[in-house]
Design an enzyme around this catalytic site. Structure first.
Site, PDB file in Angstrom:
ATOM      1  N   THR A  64       0.838  -1.203   0.000  1.00 61.75           N
ATOM      2  CA  THR A  64       0.000   0.000   0.000  1.00 61.75           C
ATOM      3  C   THR A  64       0.868   1.246   0.000  1.00 61.75           C
ATOM      4  OG1 THR A  64      -1.938  -1.051   0.980  1.00 61.75           O
ATOM      5  CG2 THR A  64      -1.693   1.311   1.370  1.00 61.75           C
ATOM      6  N   GLN A  84       0.450  -9.307  -5.440  1.00 60.40           N
ATOM      7  CA  GLN A  84      -0.026 -10.691  -5.327  1.00 60.40           C
ATOM      8  C   GLN A  84       0.828 -11.657  -6.140  1.00 60.40           C
ATOM      9  OE1 GLN A  84      -2.339 -11.996  -3.444  1.00 60.40           O
ATOM     10  NE2 GLN A  84      -3.538 -10.232  -2.732  1.00 60.40           N
ATOM     11  N   THR A 144      14.190   5.120  10.255  1.00 66.31           N
ATOM     12  CA  THR A 144      15.254   4.150  10.542  1.00 66.31           C
ATOM     13  C   THR A 144      15.036   2.868   9.761  1.00 66.31           C
ATOM     14  OG1 THR A 144      15.480   5.052  12.762  1.00 66.31           O
ATOM     15  CG2 THR A 144      16.374   2.856  12.405  1.00 66.31           C
ATOM     16  N   CYS A 195      -9.108  -6.542   2.351  1.00 64.06           N
ATOM     17  CA  CYS A 195      -8.960  -5.202   2.897  1.00 64.06           C
ATOM     18  C   CYS A 195     -10.148  -4.297   2.603  1.00 64.06           C
ATOM     19  CB  CYS A 195      -7.669  -4.559   2.433  1.00 64.06           C
ATOM     20  SG  CYS A 195      -7.504  -4.479   0.677  1.00 64.06           S
ATOM     21  N   ALA A 237       5.971  -8.264   0.804  1.00 64.43           N
ATOM     22  CA  ALA A 237       6.547  -9.447   1.454  1.00 64.43           C
ATOM     23  C   ALA A 237       5.491 -10.270   2.192  1.00 64.43           C
ATOM     24  CB  ALA A 237       7.637  -9.019   2.438  1.00 64.43           C
TER      25      ALA A 237
END
Lengths: 387, 387
Positions: B75, B186, B244, B332, B207
């Site tokens: 996203t 996907q 970071t 989602c 991932a």
């Protein structure tokens, strides 16, 4: 130099993950991998774990679960706070402290903005903040603990001053809202975070600086603060931060924040004593050493020093060689060879800035390791200065 | 129903973390916690691990390490691609497929934009895409594998068509760049991702959909594609994504993508056979069952079906009760009770959309579990329809 002699004094750059935090995260990293947005029972359990974690995070700071947005770190939280408020009104101005984190400074630079100066110790004055706001200012952002100096800003007083400006604006019929955002990235476990005492309208926190999971942060906003999302998509988190919810990080953050808050009273006393010891041993031996930043309003874990004539980067390498890990400044920018904007903002002379080190203490430090570190600092500076 | 009978068929919503991935991440979750931006040796090792992980990610897709940006998920990657290109030129137009993920649709909606229709099977035509671009279009975004239907888009042909438009624009002296972004969230482990064969200019990967760490994604962009950052601050990752760096996620993603790519030829054959078996058994028993989406251009792991007269959500609950986890659509958004924008875009009748299920297969599925699942689906639909 044996491995066991290694002393880590860079907790402001990264904290190790607490074993108890890792233990609660582990099931969600492995078998409980379900997407909390799905509707079967296993996913409902993920959703319940997510909601539970957010409720616990909220409880630590005196908020409501529905007021929290989990992010990928404080940088994203700060960006969301500033972009979220300011992008909704194109003419809205953002005010930031000159010593704020680069995330706040660069996020503010996308909008009309004002940079508020701080005093020579790095402390902002509430009066100065209030004086720099005008009727176009929609957001003020201040850090709670400066990430380089450890300076504690008088956030409560700033909140009161901002509140007075807000009242005056309302009385004059100025309808633009005025919110106060506090970047508390460095503060978890080191400063009171209760919102009723801070008095701010938005708050950013960072799990990766309080023995929690990395790339995990949160943004709290008071009811009534309207935000635009930075990342859009599936509509998770009230549409304010889309993307599949990562339950492991939420659960880990909640545990880390609870543990940090629980340990805070004793740990801040312990760290302040160790830090004072480190400072005293160094200044006793190195007469030219300068302590930077206000020492009264300073977080327990921070010590920022200058050794005029030395090179901060070379000192870090020398210390590393003798088993002490420290920083030349904020890990995310000052280590890159540019001069620190924080040290410039407090008016530190270039030669003092260039010869500066930041020590930030944490849980694994004890008296023996601090004494060892002090000895290594003294040796390294003397060698560097040819003494 | 014993616990061992539970069959997970929602891999498109979330994949479990591969044990081998967890093993390589673990040291970076615990003892190797150093901030890669620091300059002492332990931090340099973190930095080396980060760089190594990015180089390995790059190698899998045929890219260079310097072209990758690690994000907190697909996203964010999609948002960065669209915002990054389009926000630099206020009048620039973004073109997206009507069936693209909500992240692409909503990110495009922040700019002048065009929605490109797809055919009734969900497949976009390269000619239609090219015809919908005008001289103000700066970015086209298409998914590689649709997250609801599993439809594979002809990305290579679309890239060729976009290339022809680009050439024509150049010949006419139109200087606005035109880039093609591909959302391959996907696709890892299920489709060839080599950039030389896809022919796109930007690529987003996730991932958390290929047995890697959650809230971890990447954006690749070809040299020459100029991006504005979405998240600003310390200047990490070429200033394009501050915050970071989380070494554990980088290392885990690299391992997951390598493993997925290595297993791809055999695994896609195995999954397609299982998926076809599931489809056949269900359609053999349930004469009214409809398979949605183009069946020739379909990812091996997807099966999207409608059972007219049934309610998708009730079916998911019924299946869950008998040990089968499936989805009503993309986790989602479609699970929230709104009708899926994908099914609307392919013109599926409301009664077919409302009675639809998405099955997405993965590594833990085998023939026995698929047969069991098929039986449960048949029973549940028959019960739901009162047969």
């Amino acid at each position: 130099m044996t491995k066991s002699k290694s002393v880590y004094l860079d907790y402001a750059a990264a904290t190790p993950l607490d074993e108890r935090v890792f233990a609660v995260m582990r099931p969600y990293l492995t078998e409980r991998f379900y997407n909390p947005a799905a509707i079967y029972q296993a996913a409902a359990m993920s959703r319940a774990a997510w909601n539970g974690a957010l409720a616990r995070l909220a409880a630590v700071i005196g908020a409501k679960e529905s007021q929290l947005i989990l992010t990928a770190g404080a940088t994203e939280s700060i960006n969301l706070a500033i972009w979220g408020v300011a992008s909704r009104i194109p003419t809205a101005k953002v005010a930031v402290l000159a010593t704020d984190h680069q995330a706040a400074l660069r996020a503010a630079a996308r909008h009309p903005h004002t940079i508020i100066p701080v005093g020579p110790g790095g402390v902002a004055s509430a009066d100065t903040v209030a004086a720099r706001l005008d009727d176009d200012t929609a957001l003020v952002s201040v850090d709670l603990i400066n990430s380089e100096l450890g300076t504690i800003q008088p956030v409560r007083q700033i909140a009161a001053a901002v509140g007075a400006v807000r009242k005056d604006r309302l009385a004059r019929g100025v309808s633009l809202p005025l919110w106060l955002h506090c970047d508390a990235s460095q503060a978890a476990g080191l400063h009171d975070l209760h919102l009723s005492r801070l008095g701010v309208d938005l708050l950013s926190l960072n799990a990766g600086k309080c023995y929690g999971p990395k790339s995990t942060g949160l943004l709290w906003r008071r009811d009534g603060v309207e935000l635009a999302p930075l990342i859009v998509g599936g509509g998770q988190q009230f549409g304010l931060r889309s993307g599949t919810q990562d339950v492991a990080r939420a659960v880990g953050f909640a545990k880390a924040l609870e543990l940090a808050e629980e340990a805070r009273p004793a740990e801040t006393r312990r760290l302040a004593a160790l830090r004072d010891r480190l400072q005293r041993r160094i200044t006793d031996s190195l007469k030219g050493a300068i302590v930077n930043g206000d020492q009264k309003n300073r977080c327990a874990s921070f010590l920022h020093m200058s050794f005029i004539g030395a090179d901060g980067e070379r000192l870090v390498y020398a210390l590393d060689g003798s088993g002490v890990m420290a920083a030349t400044g904020a890990a995310c920018s000052a280590n890159r060879g540019n001069r620190s904007h924080v040290l410039e903002a407090i008016g530190l002379a270039a030669e003092a800035a260039d010869g500066s080190l930041r020590f930030s203490l944490g849980r694994q430090n004890d008296q023996a390791s601090i004494d060892f570190a002090a000895d290594q600092v003294i040796k390294a500076v003397n060698r560097e200065l040819g003494l």
